[in-house]
Design an enzyme around this catalytic site. Structure first.
Site, PDB file in Angstrom:
ATOM      1  N   HIS A  75      17.749   9.812  28.951  1.00  0.00           N
ATOM      2  CA  HIS A  75      17.102  10.815  29.357  1.00  0.00           C
ATOM      3  C   HIS A  75      15.782  10.889  30.375  1.00  0.00           C
ATOM      4  O   HIS A  75      14.873  11.687  30.361  1.00  0.00           O
ATOM      5  CB  HIS A  75      16.501  11.514  27.883  1.00  0.00           C
ATOM      6  CG  HIS A  75      17.471  12.551  27.241  1.00  0.00           C
ATOM      7  ND1 HIS A  75      18.524  12.077  27.118  1.00  0.00           N
ATOM      8  CD2 HIS A  75      17.191  13.821  26.983  1.00  0.00           C
ATOM      9  CE1 HIS A  75      19.282  13.178  26.432  1.00  0.00           C
ATOM     10  NE2 HIS A  75      18.274  14.289  26.357  1.00  0.00           N
ATOM     11  N   GLU A  96      27.451  21.485  33.126  1.00  0.00           N
ATOM     12  CA  GLU A  96      26.469  21.259  34.202  1.00  0.00           C
ATOM     13  C   GLU A  96      27.681  21.194  35.518  1.00  0.00           C
ATOM     14  O   GLU A  96      27.098  21.686  36.827  1.00  0.00           O
ATOM     15  CB  GLU A  96      25.935  20.010  34.242  1.00  0.00           C
ATOM     16  CG  GLU A  96      24.755  20.152  33.495  1.00  0.00           C
ATOM     17  CD  GLU A  96      24.867  20.023  31.937  1.00  0.00           C
ATOM     18  OE1 GLU A  96      26.193  19.710  31.479  1.00  0.00           O
ATOM     19  OE2 GLU A  96      24.102  20.048  31.151  1.00  0.00           O
TER      20      GLU A  96
HETATM   21  C1  LIG Z   1      24.877  17.026  29.727  1.00  0.00           C
HETATM   22  C2  LIG Z   1      23.745  17.476  28.957  1.00  0.00           C
HETATM   23  N1  LIG Z   1      23.170  18.707  29.313  1.00  0.00           N
HETATM   24  C3  LIG Z   1      22.207  19.403  28.264  1.00  0.00           C
HETATM   25  C4  LIG Z   1      21.790  18.614  27.509  1.00  0.00           C
HETATM   26  C5  LIG Z   1      20.360  18.934  26.691  1.00  0.00           C
HETATM   27  N2  LIG Z   1      20.809  19.322  25.316  1.00  0.00           N
HETATM   28  C6  LIG Z   1      20.294  18.443  24.212  1.00  0.00           C
HETATM   29  S1  LIG Z   1      21.049  19.103  22.734  1.00  0.00           S
HETATM   30  C7  LIG Z   1      21.683  20.393  23.567  1.00  0.00           C
HETATM   31  C8  LIG Z   1      22.440  21.388  22.646  1.00  0.00           C
HETATM   32  C9  LIG Z   1      23.669  21.182  22.469  1.00  0.00           C
HETATM   33  O1  LIG Z   1      24.049  22.181  21.477  1.00  0.00           O
HETATM   34  P1  LIG Z   1      25.433  21.918  20.551  1.00  0.00           P
HETATM   35  O2  LIG Z   1      26.455  21.140  21.360  1.00  0.00           O
HETATM   36  O3  LIG Z   1      25.966  23.162  19.896  1.00  0.00           O
HETATM   37  O4  LIG Z   1      24.817  20.804  19.377  1.00  0.00           O
HETATM   38  P2  LIG Z   1      23.512  21.219  18.539  1.00  0.00           P
HETATM   39  O5  LIG Z   1      22.308  20.850  19.045  1.00  0.00           O
HETATM   40  O6  LIG Z   1      23.637  22.702  17.952  1.00  0.00           O
HETATM   41  O7  LIG Z   1      23.931  20.492  17.187  1.00  0.00           O
HETATM   42  C10 LIG Z   1      21.376  20.418  24.749  1.00  0.00           C
HETATM   43  C11 LIG Z   1      21.969  21.542  25.625  1.00  0.00           C
HETATM   44  C12 LIG Z   1      22.122  17.287  27.237  1.00  0.00           C
HETATM   45  N3  LIG Z   1      21.649  16.469  26.193  1.00  0.00           N
HETATM   46  N4  LIG Z   1      23.003  16.665  27.778  1.00  0.00           N
END
Ligand SMILES: Cc1ncc(C[n+]2csc(CCOP(=O)(O)OP(=O)(O)O)c2C)c(N)n1
Ligand SMILES: [Mg+2]
Lengths: 352, 336
Positions: free
Chosen positions: A130, A61
């Protein structure tokens, strides 16, 4: 031609209209082209406008917000989308210290036509990280414009106005508004950034409300009607600039003020509205203004505490009683039967 | 921690059984959550680790009880493998007073300080610098302890990952960054987020950190690599970054399957199902004639009992009273 659309569809329509008119408009954000369409607000836009104008992005971000500032300097008109305001907090430098300053700092040599779109989460376990309602932070900063539309009509009109504005605009939606329906004209129109909306005329008390709290305020106004109190409800709509004239005119008419904000009170928009009333209409006030805001603790996650946390229409009614010097009425605070206070709409079954 | 001489076959067999037990337990608990989610009593988003159990099992088996771990939104498996209290976790999902956060956190905020699970939060990347700080304090206070930061591959895209990795490398901090690369961030595939010509673990290597990539669905391999990495970090040689390639079976958030919505193919999903770590560990033991089926069956029965008990206790437990809303905003402590 006007038709009934949900708030989410109105946003989608606003994007489509703005992108159709101006090829420089670009949408970026985590999950913007995803199958669920960002709460339904971006459905089909990538198919319609292509992968270069409707883009997913790395989970970054802070960096990406800086990138869209550069893109704006060089002729694009980007909208960067965050599914939660909490995620946008990672980008406070580019939003507040960069975008907000450049026009002034460089003596008007550059322009930053960017929209930072952020959604306020609420309910179903969103909790401390959130669902932070920190819209007031952005309103604190000269150089930013900040809007929080409540109706589908305003959502589309203010979105297009924000995209067409040559300044950085923070555009904030409450998750609980996305399913609300209302009349939305087809095609291009704008709602100017700044003026408040008179949501309901009244004579005895002014309720200035922000975003989702406008709905609670309208419900409160109905209950107040049955108590013989005529409430005027002002949908602030713009936080910066804030419509000082509308607030002053209403307070001068009614002599009483309650502010309902979807956020914390201390150093927040509710304090600002009361300051405006004091500065402009001190002699008209018949009683001390009251505000209805979050309790001064982080948002808890569990349903029992969340229900305790979020203010409702009854809290607004109770605050109005205070401005009238009426005795408190415990039934104001009763939990409405059959309503689940951690669901954005009755059809919701989780997970987010 | 499992401490067995890795050379002997009998200890390898024992190790495999323990890793299998750990994975089976995690999967059964996650499946129990999935089964009960539609009753709408767990009123919080849930990010299940089904399909990724080998990572938690292998990594945590190589840690001491006193070592520490942190995680993000998908943390159930990490919490459980590190020894986090099951009852407190389930009660937290139900929003109850007996939950690990006293009903203030939900699934995305787990903590069990006694088990060395210092916290999980759902802002992607946010615990990476905090975990780095745990290791920093341990270094300054001369403690014999290693910290694990669990992260998804998307977290390596956040600036804080790079800032933390640089600092950990600079000060040779005793931390192991364990990155489960499951190819997706919500519905966004790696292709729209990171360049195809660069592997995730190479980024950490660029910070001068010892970096390795491994099959995250092979619990034995994960365990041995982790064992070596923990020893390296513990000895003061510096941080380690491990990329474990794996795959989540169910939707990003929630109890269901979502291959039909179009962001990934059924074929890809099936290919990863073939690489199920639970089934392949069982198969490997069976092929070697070393599988103790009775032991695993007994384990399953035991876990089933634990699950029934934990869910029943959670559902019996009271919700936090409204009057406690303002508790814990500040700590009462001070240090005059
Ligand atoms: C700073 C931030 N940006 C976006 C999100 C929304 N979000 C929640 S889980 C996620 C996916 C993250 O992917 P990864 O780190 O690969 O973990 P996975 O879910 O695949 O285990 C996102 C983008 C968030 N929680 N925090
Ligand atoms: Mg991932």
């Amino acid at each position: 031609m006007s038709r009934e659309l949900t708030y989410a569809d109105a946003i989608r329509d606003g994007f489509a209209v703005a992108m159709e008119r101006d090829p420089r408009v670009l949408l970026m954000g985590l999950g913007v082209p995803d199958p669920k369409g960002f709460f339904g607000t971006t459905v089909g836009l990538q198919q319609q406008f292509g992968t270069e104008r409707v883009m997913d992005m790395p989970c970054a971000e802070n960096g990406m917000t800086g990138v869209v500032l550069g893109a704006a300097l060089n002729g694009l008109r980007p909208v960067i989308n965050h599914q939660r305001l909490d995620f946008a907090l990672l980008a406070m430098d580019p939003v507040c210290t960069q975008a907000a300053k450049w026009n002034y700092m460089f003596g008007g040599a550059t322009k930053m036509p960017v929209v930072f779109r952020m959604i306020l989460g609420r309910g179903w376990g969103q909790g401390p990280q959130h669902s932070q309602c920190l819209h007031s932070w952005f309103a604190h900063i000269p150089g930013l414009k900040v809007v929080m539309p409540t109706t589908p009509y305003d959502a589309k009109g203010l979105l297009i106005a924000s995209i067409e504005d040559d300044n950085p605009v923070v555009f904030i939606e409450h998750r609980w508004l996305h399913h609300i329906k209302g009349e939305v004209p087809e095609g291009h129109y704008t709602v100017p950034i700044g003026p408040a909306r008179l949501a309901r005329a009244g004579t005895d008390v002014t309720i200035v409300a922000f975003s989702y709290m406008v709905l609670e305020a309208l419900e409160a106004a109905q209950r107040l009607d049955s108590l013989g109190v005529s409430a005027e409800v002002i949908d602030a709509r713009g936080l910066r600039p804030l419509d000082r004239e509308a607030i002053a005119a209403s307070v001068q008419k009614t002599g009483r003020l309650v502010v309902a904000d979807t956020g914390w009170g201390t150093a927040g928009m509710s304090a600002e509205v009361i300051a405006v009333a004091s500065e402009t209409s001190f002699r008209s006030l018949k009683s001390a203004p009251r505000r209805v805001c979050f309790p001064e603790c982080p948002t808890p996650t569990g349903p029992s505490l969340a229900a305790e946390f979020y203010p409702r229409s009854g809290h607004i009614v109770a605050a109005v009683r205070e401005t009238l010097d009426w005795a408190p009425e415990p039934s104001d605070w009763l939990m409405p039967a059959g309503i689940e206070l951690d669901k954005p709409n009755p059809a919701f079954t989780g997970p987010f | 921690m499992i401490d067995l001489a890795p050379s002997s076959t009998s200890s390898e067999t024992e190790l495999s059984h323990r890793l299998l037990e750990s994975m089976v337990r995690i999967r059964m608990i996650e499946e129990a959550i999935a089964e009960r989610y539609s009753a709408q009593q767990m009123r919080c988003p849930v990010h299940l680790s089904i399909g990724q159990e080998a990572a938690s099992a292998g990594v945590c088996a190589a840690l001491r009880h006193t070592d520490q771990a942190m995680s993000g939104h998908r943390s159930h498996a990490h919490y459980l493998a590190k020894g986090g209290n099951l009852r407190a976790m389930i009660a937290e999902l139900y929003g109850r007073e007996t939950g690990c956060c006293k009903g203030r956190g939900g699934s995305m905020h787990l903590v069990d300080v006694d088990a060395g699970f210092v916290g999980a939060v759902p802002i992607v990347g946010s615990t990476i610098p905090i975990a780095t700080g745990l290791a920093f304090a341990d270094r300054l206070l001369r403690r014999d302890r290693v910290t694990v930061a669990f992260l998804g591959e998307a977290a390596t895209e956040e600036g804080v990952f790079h800032e933390s990795a640089n600092f950990a490398s600079l000060h040779q901090l005793p931390i192991v960054y364990v990155c489960e690369n499951n190819l997706y961030s919500v519905y966004s595939p790696l292709e729209v987020r990171q360049p195809a010509h660069r592997e995730v673990f190479e980024v950490a290597a660029g910070h001068g950190i010892r970096s390795r990539q491994i099959d995250g669905n092979d619990p034995l391999a994960v365990y041995h690599l982790m064992k070596e990495s923990v020893a390296y970090a513990r000895s003061g040689e510096g941080p380690v970054f491990l990329e474990l390639k794996t795959y989540r079976w169910r939707e990003h958030c929630g109890p269901g399957f979502d291959n039909h919505i179009g962001y990934r193919t059924e074929a890809e999903y099936q290919a990863w199902r073939e690489r199920d770590a639970v089934a392949s560990t069982e198969r490997r033991l069976r092929d070697a004639g070393a599988y103790d089926e009775e032991r695993i069956d007994r384990h399953r029965e035991h876990v089933e009992g634990e699950i029934i008990e934990a869910f029943a206790a959670a559902q019996r437990a009271p919700f936090p009273a409204g009057s406690t809303l303002m508790n814990h905003v500040y700590s009462e402590g001070s240090h005059p």
